[in-house]
Design a protein around this motif. Structure first.
Motif, PDB file in Angstrom:
ATOM      1  N   VAL A  29      17.131  30.635  30.922  1.00  0.00           N
ATOM      2  CA  VAL A  29      16.928  29.324  31.704  1.00  0.00           C
ATOM      3  C   VAL A  29      15.668  29.199  32.576  1.00  0.00           C
ATOM      4  O   VAL A  29      15.419  30.232  33.247  1.00  0.00           O
ATOM      5  N   ASP A  30      14.635  28.354  32.089  1.00  0.00           N
ATOM      6  CA  ASP A  30      13.496  28.238  32.937  1.00  0.00           C
ATOM      7  C   ASP A  30      13.358  27.340  33.819  1.00  0.00           C
ATOM      8  O   ASP A  30      12.629  27.315  35.009  1.00  0.00           O
ATOM      9  N   ASP A  31      14.308  26.357  33.526  1.00  0.00           N
ATOM     10  CA  ASP A  31      14.022  25.114  34.678  1.00  0.00           C
ATOM     11  C   ASP A  31      15.348  24.035  34.839  1.00  0.00           C
ATOM     12  O   ASP A  31      15.999  24.449  33.700  1.00  0.00           O
ATOM     13  N   LEU A  32      15.301  23.228  35.492  1.00  0.00           N
ATOM     14  CA  LEU A  32      16.382  22.208  35.307  1.00  0.00           C
ATOM     15  C   LEU A  32      15.889  20.930  35.154  1.00  0.00           C
ATOM     16  O   LEU A  32      14.699  20.578  35.819  1.00  0.00           O
ATOM     17  N   LEU A  33      16.531  19.918  34.447  1.00  0.00           N
ATOM     18  CA  LEU A  33      16.410  18.559  34.445  1.00  0.00           C
ATOM     19  C   LEU A  33      17.150  17.847  35.272  1.00  0.00           C
ATOM     20  O   LEU A  33      18.374  17.826  35.043  1.00  0.00           O
ATOM     21  N   LEU A  34      16.565  17.224  36.280  1.00  0.00           N
ATOM     22  CA  LEU A  34      17.558  16.514  37.267  1.00  0.00           C
ATOM     23  C   LEU A  34      17.436  15.047  37.004  1.00  0.00           C
ATOM     24  O   LEU A  34      16.313  14.381  36.981  1.00  0.00           O
TER      25      LEU A  34
END
Length: 100
Positions: free
Chosen positions: A25-30
């Motif tokens: 997991v590198d990042d989140l999309l919010l």
């Protein structure tokens, strides 16, 4: 369960159907204060400056389990990338037993 982004970022993404490793997991999309997707660059060297291309999105609806060291994705159908290495089938059957 409370979980910080720094705790989630350290986890490996694994496909439940095949046991394939999808990356970390590198990042989140919010969107509207909700998690819409997890972003990953796939499996790659650990050094950040070797990243290439855009991150791949794994929709939040596809996440089946948030484990201590990994995140289980329900299937590879319609995901925009191929996994790199396979794990033994035992992992896949173990995860299936958890959901029965």
């Amino acid at each position: 369960m409370e979980l910080t982004f720094s705790q989630l970022k350290k986890r490996e993404l694994i496909c439940m159907d095949t046991g394939d490793r999808l990356g970390m997991v590198d990042d989140l999309l919010l969107e509207d204060n909700c998690v819409k997707a997890l972003l990953t660059y796939g499996t790659r060297p650990r050094l950040l400056f070797f990243r290439s291309g855009k991150p791949k999105q794994i929709p939040w609806e596809r996440i089946r389990l948030l484990g201590k060291d990994f995140v289980v994705v329900d299937s590879m159908e319609d995901l925009p990338f191929e996994p790199s290495r396979s794990r033994k089938k035992k992992f896949s059957s173990l995860v299936e037993q958890l959901f029965q």
